[in-house]
Scaffold this motif. Structure first.
Motif, PDB file in Angstrom:
ATOM      1  N   VAL A  70       0.837  -1.200   0.000  1.00 16.74           N
ATOM      2  CA  VAL A  70       0.000   0.000   0.000  1.00 16.74           C
ATOM      3  C   VAL A  70       0.873   1.252   0.000  1.00 16.74           C
ATOM      4  CG1 VAL A  70      -1.687   1.344   1.322  1.00 16.74           C
ATOM      5  CG2 VAL A  70      -1.897  -1.146   1.200  1.00 16.74           C
ATOM      6  N   VAL A  71       0.556   2.160  -0.911  1.00 15.20           N
ATOM      7  CA  VAL A  71       1.140   3.501  -0.895  1.00 15.20           C
ATOM      8  C   VAL A  71       0.010   4.479  -0.633  1.00 15.20           C
ATOM      9  CG1 VAL A  71       2.271   5.314  -2.223  1.00 15.20           C
ATOM     10  CG2 VAL A  71       3.049   2.957  -2.440  1.00 15.20           C
ATOM     11  N   ILE A  72       0.190   5.298   0.384  1.00 16.97           N
ATOM     12  CA  ILE A  72      -0.816   6.301   0.726  1.00 16.97           C
ATOM     13  C   ILE A  72      -0.245   7.681   0.432  1.00 16.97           C
ATOM     14  CG2 ILE A  72      -2.132   7.368   2.609  1.00 16.97           C
ATOM     15  CD1 ILE A  72      -2.339   4.632   3.903  1.00 16.97           C
ATOM     16  N   GLY A  73      -0.953   8.461  -0.377  1.00 21.77           N
ATOM     17  CA  GLY A  73      -0.583   9.840  -0.663  1.00 21.77           C
ATOM     18  C   GLY A  73      -1.424  10.757   0.213  1.00 21.77           C
ATOM     19  N   SER A  74      -0.787  11.368   1.207  1.00 27.66           N
ATOM     20  CA  SER A  74      -1.561  12.146   2.196  1.00 27.66           C
ATOM     21  C   SER A  74      -0.682  13.239   2.778  1.00 27.66           C
ATOM     22  CB  SER A  74      -2.072  11.213   3.292  1.00 27.66           C
ATOM     23  OG  SER A  74      -0.983  10.625   3.988  1.00 27.66           O
ATOM     24  N   SER A 123       5.805  11.795  -9.084  1.00 26.57           N
ATOM     25  CA  SER A 123       7.178  11.379  -8.809  1.00 26.57           C
ATOM     26  C   SER A 123       7.307  10.794  -7.398  1.00 26.57           C
ATOM     27  CB  SER A 123       8.119  12.582  -8.968  1.00 26.57           C
ATOM     28  OG  SER A 123       9.444  12.244  -8.655  1.00 26.57           O
ATOM     29  N   LEU A 124       6.677  11.441  -6.406  1.00 28.80           N
ATOM     30  CA  LEU A 124       6.735  10.948  -5.037  1.00 28.80           C
ATOM     31  C   LEU A 124       6.055   9.590  -4.905  1.00 28.80           C
ATOM     32  CD1 LEU A 124       5.929  14.248  -3.085  1.00 28.80           C
ATOM     33  CD2 LEU A 124       8.119  13.045  -3.147  1.00 28.80           C
ATOM     34  N   LEU A 125       4.903   9.429  -5.532  1.00 34.36           N
ATOM     35  CA  LEU A 125       4.168   8.160  -5.448  1.00 34.36           C
ATOM     36  C   LEU A 125       4.930   7.032  -6.124  1.00 34.36           C
ATOM     37  CD1 LEU A 125       0.574   9.557  -6.115  1.00 34.36           C
ATOM     38  CD2 LEU A 125       1.398   8.570  -3.965  1.00 34.36           C
ATOM     39  N   LYS A 126       5.531   7.322  -7.280  1.00 39.85           N
ATOM     40  CA  LYS A 126       6.301   6.284  -7.992  1.00 39.85           C
ATOM     41  C   LYS A 126       7.538   5.878  -7.182  1.00 39.85           C
ATOM     42  CE  LYS A 126       4.888   7.513 -12.718  1.00 39.85           C
ATOM     43  NZ  LYS A 126       5.351   8.039 -14.041  1.00 39.85           N
ATOM     44  N   ALA A 127       8.140   6.854  -6.522  1.00 40.39           N
ATOM     45  CA  ALA A 127       9.308   6.545  -5.693  1.00 40.39           C
ATOM     46  C   ALA A 127       8.919   5.616  -4.547  1.00 40.39           C
ATOM     47  CB  ALA A 127       9.911   7.838  -5.158  1.00 40.39           C
ATOM     48  N   LYS A 128       7.772   5.858  -3.952  1.00 41.67           N
ATOM     49  CA  LYS A 128       7.310   5.009  -2.854  1.00 41.67           C
ATOM     50  C   LYS A 128       6.969   3.608  -3.365  1.00 41.67           C
ATOM     51  CE  LYS A 128       7.636   8.073   0.399  1.00 41.67           C
ATOM     52  NZ  LYS A 128       8.632   7.911   1.491  1.00 41.67           N
ATOM     53  N   LEU A 129       6.402   3.514  -4.551  1.00 44.20           N
ATOM     54  CA  LEU A 129       6.121   2.199  -5.155  1.00 44.20           C
ATOM     55  C   LEU A 129       7.429   1.443  -5.400  1.00 44.20           C
ATOM     56  CD1 LEU A 129       3.316   3.250  -7.654  1.00 44.20           C
ATOM     57  CD2 LEU A 129       3.063   1.532  -5.841  1.00 44.20           C
ATOM     58  N   LYS A 130       8.452   2.166  -5.840  1.00 46.43           N
ATOM     59  CA  LYS A 130       9.736   1.528  -6.107  1.00 46.43           C
ATOM     60  C   LYS A 130      10.326   0.952  -4.823  1.00 46.43           C
ATOM     61  CE  LYS A 130      13.025   0.579  -9.073  1.00 46.43           C
ATOM     62  NZ  LYS A 130      12.777  -0.336 -10.199  1.00 46.43           N
TER      63      LYS A 130
END
Length: 594
Positions: A70-74, A123-130
């Motif tokens: 899970v990636v949460i953008g908040s 960019s931030l979300l993709k980095a967290k997925l990586k």
């Protein structure tokens, strides 16, 4: 992820919080969703992911078996990170499978350009997925913690914190750098009671608490002691303390004979520098512990001269000139910082004449003048009218003179005109000033005005103010003081001038009448700002704690973690955190114990 496998991002999902427009008004969430879905990720958005409904959405998608990362953008993880970890763990997902991208503070709030903010969010979300691509499960580790707490600072905040902890079964060490606990509250004489519209004896409230600390079986009191070093982490801190010698042993019975024969008079910090103290003394008459101490910088014997009169006078043999500095190490699980405040140095405002004109003083100094154990024994006198070297002993107990006195030991007149100047060093953007409101200054001026009016009704009192700030129920107290005949002039005085007879003139523009006034005064009282004490600044450095721009110790979050410091396991309370009155600082002391 529940079984420890690392099968890539086949079951990764992204959840985006709108944050009531804080994120969605700056980041185009539809573009973000469309882009990530095109790359094969499941994407969901909700108005408030931190709400129970938002958490229910996350749990539902995990429970359906389609999500194991899970990636949460908040907002920042420091605000709701623990909440989201608990949320995914309740579904059986390991907390290693969670990453939080800060789309509010690090993206939406700092990028006014919507396109740029959207690009950075992606960019931030993709980095967290990586980061989730090759993770391994985290296992809980149990460690032993020290079941005791260190409270630094023996003022009313530290005393309250120590008693609350000890009453709840927690062994507590209370460390105070001075010779006695009590702090600034011991100096102020009276505290105001907004519900009773009256003033009450401060020591009558404080002294029982001080004695309770000394007698409590779970509190170890260490006075004349400072924190030198801290190492370790939350639950297992090692603290190095330095305990200075008192040169008086614990069998001292506080008879006072040693002080009476001591030939050296010194400045009394408790009485704001008046020369009414000996080189061997108590900090004040109700000191806890009630054991005398010797000032090594003033004692003739410790400076190599032949004296020893105090040792000759002591019948219990308590004087010990051979005492040495001690180093103490403690193992504690948590630390509470309650190192207090000091008055702003009003000599930085030379236009008001402090340190130049004898009859200009601060509110704290006025509190000592009005105090029964002060330099004038409670009589309202100009500083120029009494000797700073008075040798008369102050009363040791709070008796009927706490309220009134008809015996005037000084053959001088009471000041007929008093002017109080508010916000000296507060709400001041000029060099040397502080932008913040100190919160207690207006109430201190009202309290002293009320005390003086009750005892000396003919005295004319004028308060020069920017805005009178009486918080909460104190508004009723403010109105009650107005009814006593105290004058209020809205305006910040430009200067104070002294006449040959030591009387003063305060020049001020009344911003309501738009007229320049010259107000005659026998005494001028400056309401000085509350600033961090040297102990607060030192302990912030020793413990490596974050401070705000004014030097107060900064809490982690003003609403969610109002007493947590930047370092886990360390908490702050009282005026070490920010300017507060007594009532407010007691609330923070209670919170720090939770």
């Amino acid at each position: 992820m529940t079984d420890g496998t690392t099968d890539g991002l086949n079951k990764a999902a992204v959840f985006i919080c709108h944050c009531s427009g804080n994120i969605s008004e700056h980041v185009d969430i539809n573009i973000v969703k469309k882009t990530l879905k095109a790359e094969g990720f499941s994407v969901y958005d909700y108005e408030y992911l931190c709400s129970s409904q938002g958490q229910a959405l996350i749990k539902k998608k995990i429970s359906e078996g389609h999500v194991d990362r899970v990636v949460i953008g908040s907002c920042t993880p420091s605000k709701h990170g623990t909440l989201f970890k608990k949320c995914i763990q309740e579904t059986g997902l390991n907390r290693a499978g969670l990453e939080i991208a800060n789309l509010r503070e690090q993206c939406a709030w700092v990028h006014p350009d919507r396109a740029g903010a959207t690009e950075k969010a992606l960019s931030l979300l993709k980095a967290k997925l990586k980061r989730l691509e090759n993770i391994e499960p985290l296992e809980d580790i149990k460690v032993d913690i020290a079941q005791q707490v260190l409270v630094i600072g023996g003022g009313i905040a530290g005393i309250t914190a120590a008693l609350n902890l000890a009453d709840n079964g927690v062994p507590t060490f209370l460390v105070e750098k001075d010779s006695s606990i009590g702090g600034q509250m011991a100096k102020i004489g009276k505290i105001f009671s907004p519900d009773k519209l009256a003033e009450e004896c401060a020591m009558c409230s404080l002294s029982p608490l001080m004695n309770e600390v000394a007698a409590h079986p779970r509190i170890t009191l260490l006075t004349w002691t400072e924190v030198e070093k801290l190492s370790g982490s939350a639950g297992n801190f090692t603290v190095k303390l330095k305990k200075k010698p008192r040169y008086v042993k614990d069998n001292c019975i506080a008879c006072g004979k040693c002080s009476r024969v001591c030939p050296v008079s010194v400045e009394d910090e408790f009485n704001c520098g008046y020369m009414d103290k000996k080189a061997i003394s108590l900090r004040f008459s109700q000191s806890v512990p009630k054991v005398y101490f010797i000032d090594p910088d003033s004692c003739l014997q410790l400076k190599g001269e032949n004296c020893g009169k105090c040792a000759e006078a002591c019948k219990t043999g308590a004087i010990d000139f051979s005492q040495k500095e001690e180093i103490i190490e403690l193992n504690v699980g948590a630390v509470v910082v309650a190192t207090g405040f000091e008055e702003y140095d009003v000599s930085q405002k030379p236009q008001y004449g402090y340190g130049i004109f004898e009859n200009v003083l601060t509110q704290m100094e006025l509190a000592r003048v009005l105090g029964i154990n002060g330099p004038t024994k409670g009589e309202l006198l100009r500083i120029s009218d009494f000797s700073k070297a008075s040798s008369d002993p102050a009363p040791s107990t709070c008796d009927s003179r706490c309220e009134s006195s008809s015996d005037h030991p000084f053959e001088v007149e009471t000041p007929e005109r008093i002017v109080m100047i508010q916000c000296v060093g507060s709400r001041d953007e000029k060099e040397g000033g502080n932008r913040y409101c100190s919160r207690y200054c207006c109430m201190a001026a009202l309290k002293h005005a009320s005390l003086i009016k009750k005892r000396y009704p003919k005295t004319e009192i004028t308060i020069c103010y920017i805005d009178m700030r009486a918080f909460g129920f104190y508004e009723n107290y403010y109105r009650a003081v107005q009814e006593t005949g105290v004058n209020f002039v809205r305006g910040r005085p430009a200067e104070v001038i002294e006449k040959p007879d030591k009387s003063l003139v305060v020049r001020v523009e009344d911003t309501l009448s738009q007229k320049i006034k010259e107000i005659p005064a026998d005494m001028v009282v400056l309401s000085a700002a509350m600033v961090p004490s040297p102990g607060t600044k030192k302990i912030a450095s020793v413990l490596n704690l974050s401070q705000d721009e004014s030097g107060f110790i900064k809490e982690r979050h003003s609403k969610l973690k109002p007493v947590d410091c930047s370092l886990d396991g360390i908490f702050v309370c009282g005026t070490a955190q920010s300017p507060k009155d007594v009532t407010c600082l007691l609330y923070t002391s209670d919170a720090a114990d939770e």
